[in-house]
Design an enzyme around this catalytic site. Structure first.
Site, PDB file in Angstrom:
ATOM      1  N   ASP A  22       0.959  -1.195   0.190  1.00 38.35           N
ATOM      2  CA  ASP A  22      -0.145   0.072   0.138  1.00 38.35           C
ATOM      3  C   ASP A  22       0.917   1.264  -0.001  1.00 38.35           C
ATOM      4  O   ASP A  22       1.727   1.314   0.877  1.00 38.35           O
ATOM      5  CB  ASP A  22      -0.853  -0.017   1.255  1.00 38.35           C
ATOM      6  CG  ASP A  22      -2.116   0.945   1.068  1.00 38.35           C
ATOM      7  OD1 ASP A  22      -2.082   1.914   0.376  1.00 38.35           O
ATOM      8  OD2 ASP A  22      -2.943   0.822   1.724  1.00 38.35           O
TER       9      ASP A  22
ATOM     10  N   HIS B 181     -11.753   6.271   0.567  1.00 38.23           N
ATOM     11  CA  HIS B 181     -11.896   7.591   1.533  1.00 38.23           C
ATOM     12  C   HIS B 181     -11.478   8.852   0.456  1.00 38.23           C
ATOM     13  O   HIS B 181     -11.020   8.507  -0.594  1.00 38.23           O
ATOM     14  CB  HIS B 181     -10.831   7.522   2.530  1.00 38.23           C
ATOM     15  CG  HIS B 181      -9.475   7.226   2.154  1.00 38.23           C
ATOM     16  ND1 HIS B 181      -8.761   7.870   1.559  1.00 38.23           N
ATOM     17  CD2 HIS B 181      -9.170   5.788   2.044  1.00 38.23           C
ATOM     18  CE1 HIS B 181      -7.527   6.977   1.229  1.00 38.23           C
ATOM     19  NE2 HIS B 181      -7.805   5.817   1.542  1.00 38.23           N
TER      20      HIS B 181
ATOM     21  N   GLU C 109     -10.868   1.263  -2.243  1.00 36.95           N
ATOM     22  CA  GLU C 109     -10.121   0.191  -1.666  1.00 36.95           C
ATOM     23  C   GLU C 109     -10.586  -1.037  -1.297  1.00 36.95           C
ATOM     24  O   GLU C 109     -10.959  -1.120  -0.118  1.00 36.95           O
ATOM     25  CB  GLU C 109      -8.796   0.683  -0.724  1.00 36.95           C
ATOM     26  CG  GLU C 109      -9.262   1.383   0.273  1.00 36.95           C
ATOM     27  CD  GLU C 109      -7.911   1.767   1.143  1.00 36.95           C
ATOM     28  OE1 GLU C 109      -7.124   0.959   1.355  1.00 36.95           O
ATOM     29  OE2 GLU C 109      -7.959   2.989   1.570  1.00 36.95           O
TER      30      GLU C 109
ATOM     31  N   HIS D 275      -7.102  10.533   4.549  1.00 35.31           N
ATOM     32  CA  HIS D 275      -8.593  10.303   4.946  1.00 35.31           C
ATOM     33  C   HIS D 275      -9.523  11.136   5.399  1.00 35.31           C
ATOM     34  O   HIS D 275      -9.542  11.746   6.369  1.00 35.31           O
ATOM     35  CB  HIS D 275      -8.467   8.980   6.203  1.00 35.31           C
ATOM     36  CG  HIS D 275      -7.833   8.055   5.724  1.00 35.31           C
ATOM     37  ND1 HIS D 275      -6.562   7.490   6.566  1.00 35.31           N
ATOM     38  CD2 HIS D 275      -7.940   6.843   4.665  1.00 35.31           C
ATOM     39  CE1 HIS D 275      -6.103   6.116   5.740  1.00 35.31           C
ATOM     40  NE2 HIS D 275      -6.901   5.912   4.850  1.00 35.31           N
TER      41      HIS D 275
ATOM     42  N   GLU E 144      -6.267  -1.176  -4.891  1.00 34.03           N
ATOM     43  CA  GLU E 144      -6.825   0.387  -4.291  1.00 34.03           C
ATOM     44  C   GLU E 144      -6.228   1.076  -5.677  1.00 34.03           C
ATOM     45  O   GLU E 144      -5.097   1.009  -6.064  1.00 34.03           O
ATOM     46  CB  GLU E 144      -6.190   0.781  -3.228  1.00 34.03           C
ATOM     47  CG  GLU E 144      -6.384   2.194  -2.824  1.00 34.03           C
ATOM     48  CD  GLU E 144      -5.973   2.878  -1.660  1.00 34.03           C
ATOM     49  OE1 GLU E 144      -5.119   2.205  -0.935  1.00 34.03           O
ATOM     50  OE2 GLU E 144      -6.562   3.574  -0.882  1.00 34.03           O
TER      51      GLU E 144
ATOM     52  N   ASP F 120      -3.398   7.482  -3.583  1.00 39.45           N
ATOM     53  CA  ASP F 120      -3.093   6.336  -2.664  1.00 39.45           C
ATOM     54  C   ASP F 120      -3.347   5.030  -3.733  1.00 39.45           C
ATOM     55  O   ASP F 120      -4.249   5.037  -4.361  1.00 39.45           O
ATOM     56  CB  ASP F 120      -4.143   6.405  -1.639  1.00 39.45           C
ATOM     57  CG  ASP F 120      -4.062   5.425  -0.500  1.00 39.45           C
ATOM     58  OD1 ASP F 120      -3.177   4.471  -0.480  1.00 39.45           O
ATOM     59  OD2 ASP F 120      -4.785   5.657   0.408  1.00 39.45           O
TER      60      ASP F 120
HETATM   61 CO   LIG Z   1      -6.429   4.170   1.117  1.00 40.21          CO
END
Ligand SMILES: [Co+2]
Length: 288
Positions: free
Chosen positions: A80, A152, A185, A160, A277, A91
């Site tokens: 991640d 998010h 995600e 976030h 994601e 992200d």
């Molecule tokens: Co994320």
């Protein structure tokens, strides 16, 4: 907007590079540090420490300083990655199974859920519809979405923020607006579909900018404010900058409620977990 596209481009390249590092006997620490190095080389900054979470750990596991864990055959590795360019965050995450194909379907489930979700994202789509699509896709493969982890919004120096994008139909009838930037995600598991709080991760975030009397702790706090602002950072980075004694200062800052430590997030039944994601600008598409 331009910085978002730049951030996304770096994020994508870092992910592709990261995939090449995930092999049997690779040290988790090397994977994380090399990807972090690559992000800087490409002109970005880390929006959070690179997470390398194994098997039933869904997320938030970054290697410790001197971490000697290695990838072993059969591991399901979630990588991640977060990048920012002048605070514009993107992200991304992928899952790689090392040296076996036992969890191929589980990995496909989260990837396909992500793809299907992205296909329906446009201005005016209800948030619950995205969650429903993720849930249904994962269930079609015979697995469960993790319902207490979610996508998010992202914002300047924030990873976030609102809106929350659920991995199931949560009944949220709010609609997405053109230009909103969100990370989608999906997590799929053969467990119960829930994570709990596990061990401390060594990942921290600034929560209260109060002063502290201790000299070393103050020095470190100033560094954190300046360098990471409200973005997460880790013990490993602070030790690299200030040496081993920084551990004590972090402890002090944590005890004073100035920084907060995150925990790793295991699946409640120790189910195997996959994740995929991407970051999307509503109305414009995927940026990474
Ligand atoms: Co994320």
């Amino acid at each position: 907007m331009e910085d978002y596209f730049k951030s996304g481009e770096i994020c994508k390249k870092a992910r592709e590079y990261g995939i090449t590092l995930i092999k049997e006997n690779a040290k988790l620490l090397d994977i994380a540090e090399k990807v972090e190095e690559k992000i800087k080389e490409l002109g970005g900054e880390c929006a959070f420490p690179v997470d390398v979470s194994l098997n039933h750990i869904a997320a938030h596991d970054t290697p410790k300083f001197n971490d000697d864990r290695v990838v072993t055959k059969g591991d399901v590795v979630k990588l991640d990655i977060g990048v920012h360019v002048n605070g514009k965050v993107s992200d991304t995450a992928i899952t790689v199974e090392v040296g076996s194909k036992k969890y191929e379907k589980l990995i496909l489930a989260s990837e396909n859920a992500l793809e299907n979700a992205i296909k329906i994202i446009k201005p005016g789509v209800k948030i619950r519809e995205i969650g429903k699509m993720i849930q249904e896709t994962i269930q079609k493969y015979g697995f469960s979405p993790i319902i207490n982890l979610s996508g998010h919004g992202v914002d300047d120096y924030e990873i976030h923020t609102k809106p929350t994008i659920p991995n199931y139909d949560n009944g949220d009838n709010n609609v997405l607006k053109e230009g909103t930037i969100i990370a989608i995600e999906p997590f799929a598991t053969d467990g119960e579909g829930k994570i709990i709080e596990g061990k401390p991760s060594g990942i921290y975030g600034l929560i209260n900018e109060r002063n502290i009397r201790d000299n070393n702790a103050r020095k470190i706090l100033n560094f954190i404010k300046e360098k990471y602002k409200t973005l997460p950072f880790c013990e490993r980075w602070i030790i690299k900058e200030f040496g081993n004694s920084a551990k004590l200062s972090l402890l002090l800052l944590e005890r004073e409620g100035i920084i907060k430590q995150f925990n790793v997030l295991p699946e409640i039944k120790k189910g195997q977990v996959s994740q995929a994601e991407r970051t999307v600008i509503v109305g414009k598409g995927v940026i990474n």
